[in-house]
Design a protein around this motif. Structure first.
Motif, PDB file in Angstrom:
ATOM      1  N   LYS A 217      41.795  28.043  50.492  1.00 29.25           N
ATOM      2  CA  LYS A 217      42.212  29.371  49.875  1.00 29.25           C
ATOM      3  C   LYS A 217      43.621  28.851  48.687  1.00 29.25           C
ATOM      4  N   ALA A 218      44.391  28.190  49.672  1.00 27.26           N
ATOM      5  CA  ALA A 218      45.749  27.670  49.557  1.00 27.26           C
ATOM      6  C   ALA A 218      45.383  26.932  47.931  1.00 27.26           C
ATOM      7  N   GLU A 219      44.343  26.039  47.206  1.00 27.71           N
ATOM      8  CA  GLU A 219      43.417  25.512  46.617  1.00 27.71           C
ATOM      9  C   GLU A 219      43.411  26.317  45.453  1.00 27.71           C
ATOM     10  N   TRP A 220      42.501  27.114  45.882  1.00 23.06           N
ATOM     11  CA  TRP A 220      42.085  28.277  44.953  1.00 23.06           C
ATOM     12  C   TRP A 220      43.385  29.019  44.357  1.00 23.06           C
TER      13      TRP A 220
ATOM     14  N   VAL B 183      33.640  48.856  49.230  1.00 20.17           N
ATOM     15  CA  VAL B 183      34.558  48.434  49.117  1.00 20.17           C
ATOM     16  C   VAL B 183      35.340  47.003  50.391  1.00 20.17           C
ATOM     17  N   ASP B 184      35.352  45.410  50.169  1.00 21.11           N
ATOM     18  CA  ASP B 184      35.685  44.949  50.832  1.00 21.11           C
ATOM     19  C   ASP B 184      36.200  44.574  49.891  1.00 21.11           C
ATOM     20  N   LYS B 185      38.231  43.923  50.048  1.00 28.59           N
ATOM     21  CA  LYS B 185      38.828  42.673  49.332  1.00 28.59           C
ATOM     22  C   LYS B 185      37.980  41.021  49.923  1.00 28.59           C
ATOM     23  N   LYS B 186      37.303  40.890  50.933  1.00 23.41           N
ATOM     24  CA  LYS B 186      37.483  40.013  51.359  1.00 23.41           C
ATOM     25  C   LYS B 186      36.787  39.171  50.009  1.00 23.41           C
TER      26      LYS B 186
ATOM     27  N   ASN C 143      53.242  37.003  41.873  1.00 23.09           N
ATOM     28  CA  ASN C 143      53.084  38.427  42.944  1.00 23.09           C
ATOM     29  C   ASN C 143      50.901  38.651  43.018  1.00 23.09           C
ATOM     30  N   PHE C 144      50.489  38.183  41.965  1.00 24.60           N
ATOM     31  CA  PHE C 144      48.619  38.527  41.982  1.00 24.60           C
ATOM     32  C   PHE C 144      48.482  38.279  43.552  1.00 24.60           C
ATOM     33  N   ARG C 145      48.758  37.505  43.788  1.00 20.20           N
ATOM     34  CA  ARG C 145      48.274  36.700  44.787  1.00 20.20           C
ATOM     35  C   ARG C 145      47.961  38.581  46.746  1.00 20.20           C
ATOM     36  N   THR C 146      49.023  39.016  46.034  1.00 21.64           N
ATOM     37  CA  THR C 146      48.724  40.190  46.721  1.00 21.64           C
ATOM     38  C   THR C 146      48.247  41.713  46.040  1.00 21.64           C
ATOM     39  N   ASN C 147      48.196  41.666  44.613  1.00 21.42           N
ATOM     40  CA  ASN C 147      48.209  42.787  43.924  1.00 21.42           C
ATOM     41  C   ASN C 147      47.097  42.637  43.310  1.00 21.42           C
ATOM     42  N   LYS C 148      46.457  41.178  42.628  1.00 21.09           N
ATOM     43  CA  LYS C 148      44.880  41.304  42.268  1.00 21.09           C
ATOM     44  C   LYS C 148      44.153  42.165  43.329  1.00 21.09           C
TER      45      LYS C 148
ATOM     46  N   LYS D 142      32.623  29.241  45.474  1.00 17.87           N
ATOM     47  CA  LYS D 142      32.417  29.941  46.922  1.00 17.87           C
ATOM     48  C   LYS D 142      33.088  29.192  48.018  1.00 17.87           C
ATOM     49  N   HIS D 143      33.046  27.688  48.072  1.00 17.73           N
ATOM     50  CA  HIS D 143      33.207  27.630  49.171  1.00 17.73           C
ATOM     51  C   HIS D 143      34.700  27.460  48.942  1.00 17.73           C
ATOM     52  N   ILE D 144      35.155  26.700  47.829  1.00 14.36           N
ATOM     53  CA  ILE D 144      36.783  26.688  47.443  1.00 14.36           C
ATOM     54  C   ILE D 144      37.369  28.324  47.927  1.00 14.36           C
ATOM     55  N   PHE D 145      36.780  29.016  47.115  1.00 11.95           N
ATOM     56  CA  PHE D 145      36.906  30.536  47.371  1.00 11.95           C
ATOM     57  C   PHE D 145      37.682  30.753  48.846  1.00 11.95           C
TER      58      PHE D 145
END
Length: 483
Positions: free
Chosen positions: A449-452, A294-297, A274-279, A442-445
């Motif tokens: 995102k799926a690859e990251w 403050v910006d999760k992106k 569940n890291f995708r939502t909780n991290k 950063k490009h991968i992130f």
């Protein structure tokens, strides 16, 4: 029952300045107590927290002679049981009354020479006869020397073996021969170029490397690197000559202490599933706490380090303006050389919404950053093992490292064509290469995102607990004992 004694200048939870303390604190607990009797000896510093120090039991005391500079000294031995391990503390207020374990080199050489001789001197008195004494770093370098010289006529010591582990070859305990001979009382014939003599002085670590039965260091790549002149710190010739008696064993980390599923220090616990939502909850809370946007992106890069030349911070200085663009934040925790402390303070003042410089060491804040950051930066000039990247994997934080020592051994560089890897790395010690690698991450992130997330999965699935390293040490102990 095989008996092992660890000798070290620091050990968690009593005293810690770096990764050495983590290793000496964690490794002994891993051995099966039915087969291994592993004990630890360290100095009885007054800076050890009172909740431990007040519980130490007195075992014995005696007078011990050193060199003619010093004469006789008092040696006290204290004892403490902690998490199933017996710890001994060598007591002498003159040497170990301190707020911090290390001071100037000349004084450190004297107090650790005293410590090394006291470690051997106490063994018959406390009736503990180890099969192997495992010595850590230069502070314990004279133990193998004393064992093979002054103590060699006593049958009690005849079968003892020694291992010298190099955690960082840069620190060696070097001073002039006359002083070290005058402090230690060792015979003059050990101060020759094939033994302790080093660039016209005397070198405690070199003594340990010459006289120990076996040498280990904390990663395979570092073991190879230190046999070259670039990384060898003047001892590459000796280390090359002993390469058949040397190997690298990668450090582990304490998986109970570093576990995002149970970590009380972090804002929201999470696991690999569940890291995708909780991290990102951890990221937003930390941004708020540190006064960042403050910006999760945002792409948050963490850096936890001693702020020294070794850690590649001149490369960070070279490209930091380009590193922290509108979409990127950098959070630094650490203390060290004032030029780097001030560099990070300056950039945090210049870009308060993007850079947070925490010039301190806080275990609590470190855990929060491991859980919040997307990536972790370690552009080291050299890195014997490195623990930060191992902890990063555990918290689903992707390491960006230079390919040296333990960093090269533990981080598999991402390959977008084969869909492999768990981090990003660059080979040359060069600021542009560092910047290019971060930009690629950063490009991968942002764009893949799926690859990251799959990289994060691979990192979190790795096992750098002490379990595998312990098996290597057990094999080495057995080999030395002729089993």
């Amino acid at each position: 029952m095989k008996k092992i004694l660890f000798a070290s200048s620091e050990c968690v939870p009593f005293v810690k300045t770096g990764g050495l303390a983590d290793v000496v604190g964690a490794l002994p607990k891993e051995f099966d107590p039915k087969e291994w009797d592993v004990r630890v000896v360290l100095p009885n510093y007054t800076c050890i927290p009172p909740q431990y120090r007040d519980e130490f039991e007195y075992v014995c005391h005696f007078q011990m002679g050193l060199g003619h500079y010093i004469g006789e000294k008092y040696v006290g031995v204290m004892k403490y049981q902690y998490q199933g391990i017996t710890y001994y503390f060598i007591d002498n207020l003159e040497y170990f009354e301190c707020f911090y374990p290390y001071s100037d080199t000349r004084y450190d050489i004297e107090k650790y020479t005293f410590f090394d001789k006291a470690v051997l001197s106490m063994l018959p008195v406390i009736d503990f006869q180890p099969d192997v004494i495992h010595c850590h770093d230069w502070q314990t370098g004279l133990i193998p020397v004393y064992l093979k010289t002054e103590f060699s006529s006593n049958p009690f010591f005849w079968d003892m073996k020694t291992i010298m582990t190099i955690h960082n070859l840069k620190f060696q305990g070097v001073w002039d021969i006359e002083t070290i001979q005058g402090i230690s009382g060792l015979p003059m014939d050990v101060f020759t170029p094939d033994k302790l003599e080093f660039q016209k002085g005397a070198n405690m670590l070199k003594g340990g490397l010459v006289y120990a039965d076996y040498i280990t260091t904390v990663s395979d790549t570092y073991a190879a690197e230190i046999q070259t002149s670039y990384y060898g710190e003047g001892l590459d010739g000796l280390l090359s000559a002993r390469h058949f008696d040397m190997r690298g064993i990668i450090n582990g980390i304490d998986y109970k202490m570093y576990d995002p599923a149970t970590d009380e220090a972090i804002y929201k616990k999470y696991t690999a599933s569940n890291f995708r939502t909780n991290k990102k909850v951890n990221k937003e809370k930390l941004q708020e706490m540190l006064g960042l946007t403050v910006d999760k992106k945002k792409y948050m890069i963490g850096l936890i380090s001693r702020l020294t030349d070794q850690k590649g911070l001149d490369l960070v200085n070279y490209c930091i303006e380009n590193l922290v663009d509108d979409y990127t934040q950098l959070v630094v925790i650490g203390t060290g050389e004032s030029q780097y402390e001030n560099m990070f303070r300056h950039f945090a003042w210049k870009y308060p919404d993007r850079i947070s410089a925490n010039i301190c060491y806080s275990e609590d804040l470190a855990h929060k950053l491991y859980a919040a950051a997307d990536a972790f930066l370690m552009p080291s000039r050299f890195e014997p093992c490195g623990l930060t990247q191992l902890i990063s994997f555990r918290y689903g934080t992707v390491p960006i490292v230079r390919e040296t020592g333990g960093l090269k051994d533990t981080v598999v560089p991402y390959n977008e064509y084969e869909h492999t890897g768990d981090g990003f790395s660059f080979a040359n010690y060069n600021g542009d290469e560092l910047l290019n690698t971060v930009n690629y991450s950063k490009h991968i992130f942002f764009d893949k995102k799926a690859e990251w997330n799959k990289m994060v999965d691979r990192g979190m699935a790795k096992d750098y607990s002490w379990n595998s390293s312990k098996a290597n040490y057990e094999g080495l102990y057995r080999y030395l004992l002729g089993e």
